[in-house]
Design an enzyme around this catalytic site. Structure first.
Site, PDB file in Angstrom:
ATOM      1  N   THR B 153      41.858  31.424  51.584  1.00 38.24           N
ATOM      2  CA  THR B 153      41.043  30.202  51.712  1.00 38.24           C
ATOM      3  C   THR B 153      41.422  29.259  50.554  1.00 38.24           C
ATOM      4  OG1 THR B 153      39.174  31.275  50.605  1.00 38.24           O
ATOM      5  CG2 THR B 153      39.129  31.197  53.011  1.00 38.24           C
ATOM      6  N   LYS B 179      41.953  38.603  49.272  1.00 37.06           N
ATOM      7  CA  LYS B 179      41.859  37.153  49.073  1.00 37.06           C
ATOM      8  C   LYS B 179      40.639  36.853  48.202  1.00 37.06           C
ATOM      9  CE  LYS B 179      39.598  34.633  51.200  1.00 37.06           C
ATOM     10  NZ  LYS B 179      38.334  33.997  50.754  1.00 37.06           N
ATOM     11  N   THR B 190      35.222  42.110  46.538  1.00 33.10           N
ATOM     12  CA  THR B 190      35.380  40.673  46.675  1.00 33.10           C
ATOM     13  C   THR B 190      35.428  40.288  48.133  1.00 33.10           C
ATOM     14  OG1 THR B 190      36.641  38.781  46.138  1.00 33.10           O
ATOM     15  CG2 THR B 190      37.876  40.702  46.758  1.00 33.10           C
ATOM     16  N   GLU B 276      39.311  30.028  41.062  1.00 29.64           N
ATOM     17  CA  GLU B 276      39.289  28.573  41.237  1.00 29.64           C
ATOM     18  C   GLU B 276      39.362  27.845  39.899  1.00 29.64           C
ATOM     19  OE1 GLU B 276      36.943  28.407  45.496  1.00 29.64           O
ATOM     20  OE2 GLU B 276      35.816  28.162  43.661  1.00 29.64           O
ATOM     21  N   ASN B 400      34.947  22.864  43.693  1.00 29.98           N
ATOM     22  CA  ASN B 400      33.681  23.246  44.312  1.00 29.98           C
ATOM     23  C   ASN B 400      32.802  22.063  44.652  1.00 29.98           C
ATOM     24  OD1 ASN B 400      33.511  26.180  44.717  1.00 29.98           O
ATOM     25  ND2 ASN B 400      34.224  26.124  42.596  1.00 29.98           N
TER      26      ASN B 400
END
Lengths: 405, 405
Positions: B153, B179, B190, B276, B400
């Site tokens: 993603t 992922k 996760t 991220e 985000n």
């Protein structure tokens, strides 16, 4: 930019309290950063301090002094926290008190020291003590606003508030000042808050009034979940108004309590409204929980979620993140099909599913303003809690990445 | 930019597992986002799922199916989490399984569905089912890399790893893919991880191997403290190697366990390395705690602190924030004068005070690289824990805040 927060135009003096400020150049240029506050006999003082075990030297010293005797002076500096320095930090805080005791003619333990600012850098004691004579000479009743300005660190707006209430025909005044603006998740109180009233109250009464007021104010805010090393919240009662708490009618006691609580709440919210990098002032409201502890745990889980906070920053009604943050708390009992969520007045989730007629567009509209309320109803009981917090913005990262440079 | 993380060049096929991928256009353009994984008889499967009570529809369905029968197919989509949609979400997940059962000639409950992506948007079932015939025809042993790419993603690098071990003279293969990259604080595993081996193992043995491997890997990472709604970690043993776990020598069992644990740990760390907005890969290492639980609690408190994370981003050796985050955990017993801290190999704090000879310049140098270790020794006991996490950067906020736009 602080959210709907203006500096006070004037703060009402509290008889029995005198203050003075000075520019000691501890960290900032061209502004005051040092405050001396004199509490005249027979003032009584209650104080709550951080629950962080890594508490700063002034917190250790202030606790010891307060346990021994009623304080006569508060000494507050901004720009240096005097934290994380072990025995050296304690010695520096004590030296500040000892020198002030000589300058003001009191006992060393009649002084409570407070520091706020950078952790781990030694306190420049001489820069502070050099101002004592001038501070003592400059003491005056009308320096509350100057004191509110002098205790600021990353705050962008100075915080202070006054209230007057009629209690059984007597006017009682209360004035408080506070500062934030990061490392805010008081497990007692925020960085520094000082409130004084001219009411007369016993130490036990004062302690209880202070705890109750803190419980529904400073205990209900968070910026970043980081409990500071230097938190302190001080309540002083100078007994100069003629009103004595224990002699008040039940109604007058309730009125005083309500005014004090509301003053504390406004100061606590002011800290959030000026939280580092804030673009949204967010109230997380949990209803229909089984206990207040459950409601608070869920509210803090939402308030601390970086994903919820970045969504708020983006004005994105990403309710999945809100519900996911609520549902990851250790409390085992959340029942998804009883859950409802409003963003401001817009129903978003009903019984665990998107509310009938809810549209993304309605959600986006609800998120546009700079004040948000997430109201989550659990459908499990009757307890509730409200927590106030900020979003997480580019500016927060910038401020905290560059804090020491 | 991921930290020292390259995509796998090749993943070794595991006999008994065939895979196929397709571009269903669920969210992404011009890339695969759908994976079918066939597990041939007599493969056995263990799976761990998110502890978040707001778990996604596919998690609910997969749990039910796995409890009833050994799975024959895994169906995985990226781009849509099918979470937060109540009965509709469950119906959509079931419909995906029912249609696949017809296409593949198996029972509906022999299929485990997995979804990852945006929460709260309805799963486009037809876009998925339209690909079933082609997926079933395209199944092959060598599509692990394509599958690793299809489940991404916000990941910037695809994650997969193979290991081969000699166990009592027989070669056993294990290959896993995973992922991330946000909403990562597995309270189990996760977002998605799939590992297969050609070992033969009983369901109970497999369950135990899986739990043990997850415990020291996916349970030890955090990006933002937000436990996802869709976490799943699957371990399949196809029994094709000829090696049977219960028949192995103690040394061979230990060798298998060690290889599996190390594969899990590499996958878990890969998720953090690609967290991220990451600019620093941070290991928080707590030593000399009284219990592992205490060590983990303190490590997570440091790893989740926005102030510690922004300091790491700024390469600022702001040790006060590290110690303050450690000291705000509910554990009452931290003793500041026993505390020592190293940043990488540089001693920063010794016995609660700045280490002799420590200079800010040495701290700054230690923070320069993109891999950091904060090693905190509590001086209280012999337990320890290591947690891997990211810094908090401008880019995290950007990703985000803009995730759904």
């Amino acid at each position: 930019m602080a959210i709907s927060l203006n500096p006070p135009e004037r703060l009402i003096p509290v008889s029995g309290i005198r203050l003075a400020t000075a520019a000691a150049g501890l960290r900032y240029k061209d502004r005051d950063d040092l405050v001396l506050m004199e509490l005249s006999e027979p003032a009584r003082t209650a104080a709550l301090f951080t629950t962080n075990r890594f508490c700063a030297a002034p917190v250790v010293v202030a606790r010891q002094h307060l346990a021994a005797v009623q304080p006569r002076y508060l000494l507050i500096n901004a720009g240096n926290a005097n934290a994380g320095l072990g025995a050296q930090g304690l010695a520096d805080a004590q030296q500040c008190c000892a020198a002030l005791a000589r300058a003001c003619g009191c006992q060393e333990n009649e002084i409570l020291p407070f520091s706020t600012g950078v952790i781990g850098e030694r306190l420049p004691v001489e820069k502070i003590t050099a101002h004592y004579t001038r501070l003592a000479q400059a003491l005056g009743e009308d320096a509350w606003l100057a004191a509110a300005q002098a205790i600021m660190t990353t705050d962008t707006v100075c915080k202070g508030l006054s209230r007057q209430v009629e209690l059984d025909g007597q006017t009682v005044t209360m004035t408080g000042i506070a500062k934030g603006a990061g490392m805010i998740r008081p497990d007692m109180a925020t960085m520094l808050a000082f409130v004084a009233t001219d009411l007369e109250a016993d130490p036990e009464e004062l302690e209880q009034l202070s705890r109750q007021a803190v419980r529904q104010s400073f205990h209900c805010i968070t910026v970043d979940g980081d409990t500071s090393t230097n938190d302190a919240c001080v309540l002083v009662a100078t007994a100069r108004s003629g009103a004595r708490f224990s002699a008040l009618s039940p109604q007058a006691r309730a009125d005083f309590s309500e005014a004090l609580n509301s003053l504390y709440l406004s100061l606590a919210q002011a800290i959030v409204r000026d939280g580092e990098g804030i673009t949204k002032f967010v109230c997380v409201r949990i209803e229909q929980a089984r206990s207040e502890a459950e409601a608070r745990e869920i509210a803090f889980s939402i308030a601390h979620s970086p994903l919820v906070k970045t969504s708020a920053f983006a004005s994105d009604p990403n309710w999945g993140r809100i519900v996911a943050a609520a549902a990851r708390t250790p409390h085992g009992g959340l029942e998804m099909d009883r859950l409802s969520l409003h963003i401001n007045t817009v129903p978003v989730i009903e019984n665990g599913q998107p509310a009938p007629g809810y549209t993304e567009a309605a959600g986006v509209r609800a998120m546009q303003g700079d004040e948000l309320e997430y109201r989550l109803q659990l459908g499990l009981g009757t307890a509730s809690a409200r927590i106030w917090t900020t979003d997480l913005s580019h500016e927060y990262v910038k401020i905290n990445a560059e804090y020491r440079t």
